[in-house]
Design a protein around this motif. Structure first.
Motif, PDB file in Angstrom:
ATOM      1  N   VAL A  40       0.715  -1.236   0.077  1.00 30.85           N
ATOM      2  CA  VAL A  40      -0.132   0.047   0.071  1.00 30.85           C
ATOM      3  C   VAL A  40       0.764   1.159  -0.017  1.00 30.85           C
ATOM      4  N   PRO A  41       0.222   2.285  -0.523  1.00 34.87           N
ATOM      5  CA  PRO A  41       1.256   3.861  -0.709  1.00 34.87           C
ATOM      6  C   PRO A  41       1.797   3.922   0.825  1.00 34.87           C
ATOM      7  N   GLY A  42       3.192   4.191   0.862  1.00 34.57           N
ATOM      8  CA  GLY A  42       3.870   4.723   1.899  1.00 34.57           C
ATOM      9  C   GLY A  42       4.153   3.506   2.820  1.00 34.57           C
ATOM     10  N   LEU A  85     -12.531 -11.217   2.401  1.00 36.54           N
ATOM     11  CA  LEU A  85     -11.810 -10.072   2.210  1.00 36.54           C
ATOM     12  C   LEU A  85     -12.117  -8.907   3.141  1.00 36.54           C
ATOM     13  N   LYS A  86     -11.125  -8.157   3.441  1.00 33.93           N
ATOM     14  CA  LYS A  86     -11.339  -7.008   4.429  1.00 33.93           C
ATOM     15  C   LYS A  86     -10.661  -5.808   3.794  1.00 33.93           C
ATOM     16  N   PRO A  87     -11.411  -4.785   4.341  1.00 41.16           N
ATOM     17  CA  PRO A  87     -10.943  -3.262   3.782  1.00 41.16           C
ATOM     18  C   PRO A  87      -9.344  -3.245   3.998  1.00 41.16           C
ATOM     19  N   GLU A  88      -8.548  -3.849   4.892  1.00 41.91           N
ATOM     20  CA  GLU A  88      -7.345  -3.740   5.106  1.00 41.91           C
ATOM     21  C   GLU A  88      -6.377  -4.607   4.175  1.00 41.91           C
ATOM     22  N   ASP A  89      -7.169  -5.465   3.359  1.00 35.59           N
ATOM     23  CA  ASP A  89      -6.454  -6.302   2.240  1.00 35.59           C
ATOM     24  C   ASP A  89      -6.322  -5.230   0.993  1.00 35.59           C
ATOM     25  N   THR A  90      -6.874  -4.260   0.949  1.00 33.73           N
ATOM     26  CA  THR A  90      -6.775  -3.467  -0.107  1.00 33.73           C
ATOM     27  C   THR A  90      -5.151  -3.058  -0.396  1.00 33.73           C
ATOM     28  N   ALA A  91      -4.706  -3.265  -1.523  1.00 40.73           N
ATOM     29  CA  ALA A  91      -3.325  -3.038  -1.871  1.00 40.73           C
ATOM     30  C   ALA A  91      -3.000  -3.510  -3.323  1.00 40.73           C
ATOM     31  N   VAL A  92      -1.624  -3.102  -3.803  1.00 35.58           N
ATOM     32  CA  VAL A  92      -1.354  -3.652  -4.975  1.00 35.58           C
ATOM     33  C   VAL A  92      -0.713  -5.248  -4.619  1.00 35.58           C
ATOM     34  N   TYR A  93      -1.254  -6.005  -5.316  1.00 36.71           N
ATOM     35  CA  TYR A  93      -0.775  -7.316  -5.243  1.00 36.71           C
ATOM     36  C   TYR A  93       0.258  -7.975  -6.399  1.00 36.71           C
ATOM     37  N   TRP A 106       9.772 -10.081 -10.679  1.00 35.66           N
ATOM     38  CA  TRP A 106       8.518  -9.486 -10.122  1.00 35.66           C
ATOM     39  C   TRP A 106       7.328  -9.111 -11.287  1.00 35.66           C
ATOM     40  N   GLY A 107       6.159  -9.384 -11.212  1.00 33.47           N
ATOM     41  CA  GLY A 107       5.205  -8.971 -12.070  1.00 33.47           C
ATOM     42  C   GLY A 107       4.960  -7.503 -11.880  1.00 33.47           C
ATOM     43  N   GLN A 108       3.935  -7.098 -12.555  1.00 32.04           N
ATOM     44  CA  GLN A 108       3.733  -5.558 -12.664  1.00 32.04           C
ATOM     45  C   GLN A 108       2.614  -5.088 -11.692  1.00 32.04           C
ATOM     46  N   GLY A 109       2.083  -6.078 -10.891  1.00 26.83           N
ATOM     47  CA  GLY A 109       1.114  -5.799  -9.960  1.00 26.83           C
ATOM     48  C   GLY A 109      -0.232  -5.642 -10.289  1.00 26.83           C
ATOM     49  N   THR A 110      -1.240  -5.885  -9.553  1.00 26.08           N
ATOM     50  CA  THR A 110      -2.693  -5.775  -9.835  1.00 26.08           C
ATOM     51  C   THR A 110      -3.513  -5.271  -8.683  1.00 26.08           C
TER      52      THR A 110
END
Length: 116
Positions: A40-42, A85-93, A106-110
């Motif tokens: 996640v950002p930061g 899923l929970k809101p805290e799972d929000t991220a680039v995977y 690494w992949g480019q992320g989703t």
């Protein structure tokens, strides 16, 4: 070299499920383990789950019993089934390949966004 392409991200409601997939190509024979990380950002990128060449799995405590990592050898894919899923799972995977002596890839992320 090893190429990784993730797919399956998107917007989901809390409590729902989502499946991410990562297609692996290139020098597949040198891949020792595959895994999913998220960021996640930061914040630092964190490990979510890994699966070894002989199918041993590892999960971060935060996703244990909710997420399942698996690999499909003939299709050269690694998937991450995410349940409850929970809101805290929000991220680039990100999908990651650990190779035998040739570094990590690494992949480019989703992006996965879980709304409350």
């Amino acid at each position: 070299q090893v190429q990784l392409v993730e797919s399956g991200g998107g917007l989901v409601q809390a409590g729902e499920s989502r499946k991410l997939s990562c297609t692996v190509s290139g020098r597949i024979n040198i891949v020792d383990a595959l895994g999913w990380h998220r960021q996640v950002p930061g914040k630092q990128r964190e490990l979510v789950a890994t699966i070894s060449r002989d199918d041993h799995t590892y999960y971060a405590d935060s996703v244990k019993d909710r997420f399942t990592i698996s690999r499909d050898g003939p299709k050269n894919t690694v998937s991450l089934q995410m349940n409850s899923l929970k809101p805290e799972d929000t991220a680039v995977y990100y999908c990651k390949a650990v190779t035998m002596g040739a570094g990590d890839y690494w992949g480019q992320g989703t992006q996965v966004t879980v709304s409350s």
